[in-house]
Design a protein around this motif. Sequence first.
Motif, PDB file in Angstrom:
ATOM      1  N   THR A  20       0.830  -1.199   0.000  1.00 51.01           N
ATOM      2  CA  THR A  20       0.000   0.000   0.000  1.00 51.01           C
ATOM      3  C   THR A  20       0.866   1.252   0.000  1.00 51.01           C
ATOM      4  O   THR A  20       0.525   2.252  -0.650  1.00 51.01           O
ATOM      5  CB  THR A  20      -0.944   0.001   1.216  1.00 51.01           C
ATOM      6  OG1 THR A  20      -1.747  -1.185   1.186  1.00 51.01           O
ATOM      7  CG2 THR A  20      -1.860   1.209   1.200  1.00 51.01           C
ATOM      8  N   SER A  21       1.996   1.216   0.694  1.00 56.81           N
ATOM      9  CA  SER A  21       2.909   2.368   0.679  1.00 56.81           C
ATOM     10  C   SER A  21       3.467   2.594  -0.724  1.00 56.81           C
ATOM     11  O   SER A  21       3.615   3.742  -1.163  1.00 56.81           O
ATOM     12  CB  SER A  21       4.049   2.151   1.679  1.00 56.81           C
ATOM     13  OG  SER A  21       3.572   2.140   3.010  1.00 56.81           O
ATOM     14  N   ILE A  49      -7.616   5.072   0.928  1.00 54.84           N
ATOM     15  CA  ILE A  49      -6.608   6.048   1.359  1.00 54.84           C
ATOM     16  C   ILE A  49      -5.775   6.571   0.198  1.00 54.84           C
ATOM     17  O   ILE A  49      -4.826   7.331   0.402  1.00 54.84           O
ATOM     18  CB  ILE A  49      -5.690   5.476   2.463  1.00 54.84           C
ATOM     19  CG1 ILE A  49      -4.858   4.294   1.950  1.00 54.84           C
ATOM     20  CG2 ILE A  49      -6.494   5.074   3.688  1.00 54.84           C
ATOM     21  CD1 ILE A  49      -3.857   3.773   2.982  1.00 54.84           C
ATOM     22  N   GLY A  50      -6.126   6.171  -1.027  1.00 52.40           N
ATOM     23  CA  GLY A  50      -5.496   6.769  -2.198  1.00 52.40           C
ATOM     24  C   GLY A  50      -4.338   6.011  -2.796  1.00 52.40           C
ATOM     25  O   GLY A  50      -3.547   6.597  -3.557  1.00 52.40           O
ATOM     26  N   ALA A  51      -4.208   4.714  -2.505  1.00 52.27           N
ATOM     27  CA  ALA A  51      -3.077   3.946  -3.018  1.00 52.27           C
ATOM     28  C   ALA A  51      -3.280   3.471  -4.451  1.00 52.27           C
ATOM     29  O   ALA A  51      -2.346   2.959  -5.073  1.00 52.27           O
ATOM     30  CB  ALA A  51      -2.809   2.737  -2.119  1.00 52.27           C
ATOM     31  N   ALA A 134      -3.653   0.409   6.641  1.00 51.91           N
ATOM     32  CA  ALA A 134      -3.920   1.645   7.373  1.00 51.91           C
ATOM     33  C   ALA A 134      -2.636   2.287   7.902  1.00 51.91           C
ATOM     34  O   ALA A 134      -2.612   3.490   8.185  1.00 51.91           O
ATOM     35  CB  ALA A 134      -4.886   1.383   8.523  1.00 51.91           C
ATOM     36  N   ALA A 135      -1.573   1.484   8.038  1.00 49.23           N
ATOM     37  CA  ALA A 135      -0.296   2.010   8.538  1.00 49.23           C
ATOM     38  C   ALA A 135       0.594   2.527   7.417  1.00 49.23           C
ATOM     39  O   ALA A 135       1.685   3.037   7.679  1.00 49.23           O
ATOM     40  CB  ALA A 135       0.446   0.926   9.319  1.00 49.23           C
ATOM     41  N   ALA A 136       0.137   2.426   6.165  1.00 49.86           N
ATOM     42  CA  ALA A 136       0.970   2.775   5.015  1.00 49.86           C
ATOM     43  C   ALA A 136       1.242   4.270   4.941  1.00 49.86           C
ATOM     44  O   ALA A 136       0.439   5.097   5.371  1.00 49.86           O
ATOM     45  CB  ALA A 136       0.303   2.304   3.731  1.00 49.86           C
ATOM     46  N   ARG A 137       2.391   4.608   4.362  1.00 48.81           N
ATOM     47  CA  ARG A 137       2.791   5.993   4.152  1.00 48.81           C
ATOM     48  C   ARG A 137       3.459   6.104   2.786  1.00 48.81           C
ATOM     49  O   ARG A 137       4.349   5.332   2.466  1.00 48.81           O
ATOM     50  CB  ARG A 137       3.787   6.461   5.229  1.00 48.81           C
ATOM     51  CG  ARG A 137       3.238   6.438   6.657  1.00 48.81           C
ATOM     52  CD  ARG A 137       2.195   7.536   6.852  1.00 48.81           C
ATOM     53  NE  ARG A 137       1.722   7.591   8.228  1.00 48.81           N
ATOM     54  CZ  ARG A 137       0.705   6.888   8.705  1.00 48.81           C
ATOM     55  NH1 ARG A 137       0.047   6.065   7.896  1.00 48.81           N
ATOM     56  NH2 ARG A 137       0.316   7.001   9.948  1.00 48.81           N
TER      57      ARG A 137
END
Length: 367
Positions: A20-21, A49-51, A134-137
């Motif tokens: 996801t990051s 979240i926009g991935a 949910a933890a992705a950046r």
Amino acid sequence: MPTTHLAGPILVIGTGLLGTSVGLGLSQRGLNVWLADPSPSAQIVAQDIGAGTIAVPGRPLAPELVVVGAPPDVTAAVVAQALLDFPMSTVVDIASVKGSILEAVRADPRIGEEHLSRYVGTHPMSGRERSGPAAARGELFTSMPWVICAHAGSRGDSVKTAEALAIDLGATVARMNAADHDAAVALISHFPQVASSLIASRLLNAPGHSLALAGNGLRDTTRIAASDPKLWIQILSHNAGALVPILRGMQEDLQRLVATLEDPSAPGALLDLAQLMGEGNAGQARIPGKHGAPPQAFALVTVAVKDKPGQVARLLADVGNAGINMEDLRMEHSAGHQVGLVDISVIPGRREELITVLSALGWKVVQ
């Protein structure tokens, strides 16, 4: 939108933390990203979240690149299927072990040399203790090493595509073969994880009043013990061959230490302890410093800060206004008191100047 080396589209298979990051980082750079994951909820969160956009099953895809972010125990199978499903695409994986995955893909009877030529193993050396989409950046890989483990049969254009992925995500490209990579991560990543988990496991039955005395030393050495155990079971089992010799070496050191401490007044015991601690000092000093530069001994300035909103921000502003670059920052809370200690690292020649400036501004500098 920023210029990218990849043209897209990119298919990300596996929407955990890393996958996801990757999707977030590429989407933020204007690239078209498709997402796929066996878990409907995981891919929905990643999309929300926009991935990227969830790939529709059965719809023809022709991605420039397929990024496999599956767990290590199924990575090889997912890579092999992607090579078959997307015959014009470069396929990379981002698992933290490389040798066992390469051999498993190569051993798949469906995979020929032409398929294998489009596969490149990679490993972004970044992560978090938390897992899941949910933890992705999107900035997770910025300035971090991204190891490219091309095999002897990897096509040149596929290797360039794998490198472009790392560059577009802001990472620093490193090149190693799979065996050297697995030996390196066994030492600098997998071994510290095991050591941290073993230390933390000793705390299970510790009295609460003992743990109340814990400071940054314990927190530092056990921080990564909070990592996802399901993932680490797979990582350790896949890289056991490289990890076991390191653990045997530590076992020998522990046996030596135990034997010495069983009779610390024996002739030579204190010398042996000094040698063990000295070896640790020497090893720690070899860890590269800021920006990967050679290690440098910075000077510490410790400041007592009240536990009130805005105090740390004001302290950092005062350091910046003094024109002194802060090389590192650490905080430690004082047990039972509404105050914390902030350790500011600066080059040795600026330490006294910073102490003078902060003292004049009313900060309590702990000498």
